[in-house]
Scaffold this active site. Structure first.
Site, PDB file in Angstrom:
ATOM      1  N   TYR A   1       0.835  -1.205   0.000  1.00 26.31           N
ATOM      2  CA  TYR A   1       0.000   0.000   0.000  1.00 26.31           C
ATOM      3  C   TYR A   1       0.873   1.260   0.000  1.00 26.31           C
ATOM      4  CZ  TYR A   1      -3.819   3.136   1.430  1.00 26.31           C
ATOM      5  OH  TYR A   1      -4.752   4.143   1.496  1.00 26.31           O
TER       6      TYR A   1
ATOM      7  N   GLU B   1       4.059   1.827  -0.594  1.00 24.80           N
ATOM      8  CA  GLU B   1       4.976   2.069  -1.715  1.00 24.80           C
ATOM      9  C   GLU B   1       4.235   2.266  -3.032  1.00 24.80           C
ATOM     10  OE1 GLU B   1       7.894   2.931  -1.324  1.00 24.80           O
ATOM     11  OE2 GLU B   1       8.778   1.932   0.406  1.00 24.80           O
TER      12      GLU B   1
ATOM     13  N   LYS C   1       1.363   3.749  -3.296  1.00 29.17           N
ATOM     14  CA  LYS C   1       0.893   5.139  -3.254  1.00 29.17           C
ATOM     15  C   LYS C   1       2.061   6.080  -3.550  1.00 29.17           C
ATOM     16  CE  LYS C   1      -3.537   4.729  -2.012  1.00 29.17           C
ATOM     17  NZ  LYS C   1      -4.642   5.126  -2.897  1.00 29.17           N
TER      18      LYS C   1
ATOM     19  N   ASN D   1      -6.302   9.197   8.377  1.00 27.54           N
ATOM     20  CA  ASN D   1      -7.370   8.205   8.643  1.00 27.54           C
ATOM     21  C   ASN D   1      -8.751   8.821   8.489  1.00 27.54           C
ATOM     22  OD1 ASN D   1      -4.852   7.294  10.023  1.00 27.54           O
ATOM     23  ND2 ASN D   1      -6.106   5.495  10.385  1.00 27.54           N
TER      24      ASN D   1
ATOM     25  N   VAL E   1     -11.916   2.407  13.801  1.00 26.68           N
ATOM     26  CA  VAL E   1     -13.196   2.954  14.267  1.00 26.68           C
ATOM     27  C   VAL E   1     -14.346   2.040  13.866  1.00 26.68           C
ATOM     28  CG1 VAL E   1     -14.811   4.889  14.097  1.00 26.68           C
ATOM     29  CG2 VAL E   1     -12.359   5.338  14.244  1.00 26.68           C
ATOM     30  N   SER E   2     -14.359   1.632  12.600  1.00 26.58           N
ATOM     31  CA  SER E   2     -15.472   0.794  12.137  1.00 26.58           C
ATOM     32  C   SER E   2     -15.424  -0.574  12.810  1.00 26.58           C
ATOM     33  CB  SER E   2     -15.440   0.662  10.615  1.00 26.58           C
ATOM     34  OG  SER E   2     -14.199   0.155  10.205  1.00 26.58           O
TER      35      SER E   2
ATOM     36  N   GLY F   1      -2.280  -0.138  22.520  1.00 27.46           N
ATOM     37  CA  GLY F   1      -3.255   0.867  22.101  1.00 27.46           C
ATOM     38  C   GLY F   1      -2.753   2.298  22.244  1.00 27.46           C
TER      39      GLY F   1
ATOM     40  N   GLN G   1      -0.574   3.635  20.380  1.00 23.79           N
ATOM     41  CA  GLN G   1      -0.342   4.213  19.045  1.00 23.79           C
ATOM     42  C   GLN G   1      -1.512   5.143  18.716  1.00 23.79           C
ATOM     43  OE1 GLN G   1      -1.199   1.068  19.725  1.00 23.79           O
ATOM     44  NE2 GLN G   1      -2.144  -0.025  18.021  1.00 23.79           N
TER      45      GLN G   1
ATOM     46  N   PRO H   1       2.417   1.868  12.608  1.00 22.53           N
ATOM     47  CA  PRO H   1       2.948   3.203  12.908  1.00 22.53           C
ATOM     48  C   PRO H   1       2.546   3.652  14.321  1.00 22.53           C
ATOM     49  CG  PRO H   1       2.058   3.159  10.695  1.00 22.53           C
ATOM     50  CD  PRO H   1       1.681   1.846  11.333  1.00 22.53           C
TER      51      PRO H   1
END
Ligand code: UDP
Length: 341
Positions: free
Chosen positions: A145, A147, A149, A174, A188-189, A207, A209, A274
């Site tokens: 994803y 790279e 992009k 996000n 979230v979803s 959590g 992060q 991340p």
């Protein structure tokens, strides 16, 4: 009058962008191109506009007899479990798609592309300005994803440099909101779906992060302004997102508190997840004056929760996301390297 090709128009963000496109009076043809990998027909079933047609095809294979004044390339999975399961499709949708679609652009046309804050990888500076070159591992589990992009950005900036093509490149942070797939798997979803299903919210790692969560309507308003509405000379890259950074555990706790009987279950950390992500919006404030992610996190979560309630009514159980592929693969890697040493 103008013609527009919108790829990924049946997807989460793409379908909201289509809602904005049909408001335009200077357009007489809008082609939605989608292979329904992560998008659904249901996302655009409400559109009643004879200018809109749908082509079900892969972006890298699509051909057209006529060319378009504007191409908006949104077709790509964006949820880690989805793109990690199918890296080749992810790479071809972004890079192969962009290369193929450039042929369908009229001379003087505009090519707009939804890039991502993932180009910053696991950032070493916060907030991240567009000038930050990022900390991405091209051999890592997110690389298909990140790279692809990055490479598509390279392609478009080179097309502008060598051929003078008019481009718009936006880096989305996000995004959450209605029309996310129930089995999408993003934080979230996923937490909302889990809260409404078995009440067990899965937090990967401790959590701590963090991410900057933007409500989809705000983000799409920014996209519409940048891609076509405002008279802007700047082609990008442009950060677009909410700059209120919230940790994953805080999101999980907040959602768990909204639905009685929920609990949080801590899962193994995701490799190369991340640690932080927050847009520097200095440039965005200059390019899109007055724009901001104005929906509060609390209101956005409430609206998303309502939408998920409606979607899940009548479902006996929630369809599961493809799952955190990285956890079992890492376990497999650990056990096979232990047995071979
Ligand atoms: N996450 C989590 N539980 C979930 C889904 C995601 O703890 O059920 C974490 C994930 O590990 C990451 C953050 O939430 O740290 C955001 O993940 P998401 O998939 O939404 O987007 P990303 O920014 O990682 O692409």
């Amino acid at each position: 009058m103008r013609s527009i090709l919108l790829t990924g128009g049946c997807g989460f963000i793409g379908s909201h962008l289509l809602d904005q496109l049909v408001l335009r009076s200077d357009v007489d043809r809008i082609v939605v191109l989608d292979n329904l990998w992560t998008g659904t027909r249901a996302n655009i079933a409400h559109i009643r506009d004879e200018r809109v047609s749908i082509e079900i095809d892969d972006v890298e294979r699509f051909t057209s007899d006529t060319k378009f004044d504007e191409i908006i390339h949104m077709a790509s999975p964006a949820s880690p479990p989805w793109y990690m399961r199918e890296p080749i499709r992810t790479i071809t949708a972004n890079i192969g798609g962009a290369i193929n679609l450039l042929d369908a652009l009229k001379p003087g046309g505009r090519f707009s592309f939804a890039s991502t804050s993932e180009v910053y990888g696991d950032p070493l500076v916060s907030p991240q300005p567009e000038s930050y070159r990022g900390s991405v591992d091209c051999t890592g589990p997110r690389s298909s994803y990140d790279e692809s992009k990055r490479c598509t950005e390279s392609l478009l900036f080179e097309m502008r440099r060598t051929r003078g093509i008019d481009i718009r490149v936006v880096r989305l942070f996000n995004v959450y909101g209605p029309r996310t797939r129930i089995d999408d798997g993003r934080a979230v979803s996923n937490f909302i779906g889990q809260a409404l299903n078995d009440g067990v919210l899965t937090v990967y790692g401790d959590g701590e992060q963090s991410r900057s969560w933007g409500y989809v309507e705000d983000i799409v308003e920014g996209l519409a302004r940048f891609f076509w509405r405002d008279n802007i000379a700047y082609g990008g890259p442009l950060n677009l997102g909410n700059n209120r950074e919230v940790s994953v555990i805080d999101v999980a706790r907040y959602i768990a508190d909204l639905v009685p009987g929920c609990r949080i279950s801590f899962m193994p950390p995701v490799p190369q997840d991340p640690t932080n992500r927050c847009p520097d919006l200095t440039l965005c404030n200059r390019i899109l004056p007055g724009w901001r992610a104005k929906t509060s996190y609390e209101d956005g979560v409430a609206k998303t929760l309502d939408w998920f309630r409606g979607q899940m009514a009548g479902h006996a159980s929630m369809p599961k996301p493809p799952g955190p592929v990285f956890i079992d693969e890492v376990e497999h890697y650990k056990s096979s390297s232990a047995s071979s040493s």
